[in-house]
Scaffold this active site. Sequence first.
Site, PDB file in Angstrom:
ATOM      1  N   CYS A   1       0.251   1.687  -0.685  1.00  0.00           N
ATOM      2  CA  CYS A   1       0.675   1.172  -1.976  1.00  0.00           C
ATOM      3  C   CYS A   1       1.826   2.034  -2.477  1.00  0.00           C
ATOM      4  O   CYS A   1       1.776   3.257  -2.341  1.00  0.00           O
ATOM      5  CB  CYS A   1      -0.499   1.239  -2.951  1.00  0.00           C
ATOM      6  N   LEU A   2       2.847   1.403  -3.036  1.00  0.00           N
ATOM      7  CA  LEU A   2       4.003   2.177  -3.505  1.00  0.00           C
ATOM      8  C   LEU A   2       3.631   3.104  -4.669  1.00  0.00           C
ATOM      9  O   LEU A   2       4.368   4.041  -4.958  1.00  0.00           O
ATOM     10  CB  LEU A   2       5.148   1.244  -3.902  1.00  0.00           C
TER      11      LEU A   2
ATOM     12  N   GLY B   1       5.311  -5.182  -0.814  1.00  0.00           N
ATOM     13  CA  GLY B   1       4.805  -5.862  -2.003  1.00  0.00           C
ATOM     14  C   GLY B   1       4.944  -4.978  -3.224  1.00  0.00           C
ATOM     15  O   GLY B   1       4.934  -3.745  -3.116  1.00  0.00           O
TER      16      GLY B   1
ATOM     17  N   HIS C   1      -3.621  -7.878  -2.480  1.00  0.00           N
ATOM     18  CA  HIS C   1      -3.411  -6.509  -2.997  1.00  0.00           C
ATOM     19  C   HIS C   1      -2.569  -6.554  -4.283  1.00  0.00           C
ATOM     20  O   HIS C   1      -2.899  -5.889  -5.267  1.00  0.00           O
ATOM     21  CB  HIS C   1      -2.720  -5.687  -1.896  1.00  0.00           C
ATOM     22  N   GLU C   2      -1.513  -7.375  -4.270  1.00  0.00           N
ATOM     23  CA  GLU C   2      -0.626  -7.437  -5.451  1.00  0.00           C
ATOM     24  C   GLU C   2      -1.305  -8.146  -6.627  1.00  0.00           C
ATOM     25  O   GLU C   2      -1.148  -7.727  -7.770  1.00  0.00           O
ATOM     26  CB  GLU C   2       0.697  -8.126  -5.108  1.00  0.00           C
TER      27      GLU C   2
ATOM     28  N   GLN D   1       3.324  -2.094 -11.776  1.00  0.00           N
ATOM     29  CA  GLN D   1       3.782  -0.887 -11.081  1.00  0.00           C
ATOM     30  C   GLN D   1       5.146  -0.415 -11.582  1.00  0.00           C
ATOM     31  O   GLN D   1       5.552   0.706 -11.305  1.00  0.00           O
ATOM     32  CB  GLN D   1       3.862  -1.128  -9.559  1.00  0.00           C
TER      33      GLN D   1
ATOM     34  N   HIS E   1      -3.407  -5.828  -8.525  1.00  0.00           N
ATOM     35  CA  HIS E   1      -2.660  -4.984  -9.472  1.00  0.00           C
ATOM     36  C   HIS E   1      -2.589  -5.634 -10.858  1.00  0.00           C
ATOM     37  O   HIS E   1      -2.616  -4.945 -11.870  1.00  0.00           O
ATOM     38  CB  HIS E   1      -1.224  -4.763  -8.989  1.00  0.00           C
TER      39      HIS E   1
HETATM   40 NI    NI Z   1      -0.049  -1.569  -4.455  1.00  0.00          NI
END
Ligand code: NI
Length: 172
Positions: free
Chosen positions: A94-95, A46, A136-137, A51, A140
Amino acid sequence: MSILSIVKAPDPILKKRSMPVDAVNDEIRRLMDDMLETMYAAPGIGLAAPQVAIHKRVIVVDASDRDSERSPLQIANPEIVKKSDDIASFDEGCLSFPDQYAEVERPARVWVRYIDYNNLPQEIEAEGLLSTCIQHEIDHLDGRLFVDHISMLKRNMILRKMTKLKKAGALT
Ligand code: NI
């Protein structure tokens, strides 16, 4: 398509709220494609536009098995219209937090309304990993990170580690 650079925590960019898109036009489709390529390259399941330092309400997810065929979702203006009462817990990463993981509890199922790649309204019911991933996304987009769901002790531990890695130039 091009691979975008991913903002690493801690960074105020990740805490800013994103704005809805007016329509999924060529510019947004390009962003969605670049985000998907960036996510697969990372690799991750994701990615949210903030991000990659773009504060638009756009996310991409693919929670399919690594061995099965890709099943990407490219989503604009997601809105959770209903959540289940039952809770699921996943070890989330998370990236923007390379190599950091924590158990997070969220509603097990969500119903999400959004605008798709072709600028058409859609609604999906998600469960399991996909449900967690979408939540989760969407977080963000409101400047909320997975570490905001865990104890302050654990959150500070992860943020200290991230700050150290950043200072050491270990994150690109
Ligand atoms: Ni994340």
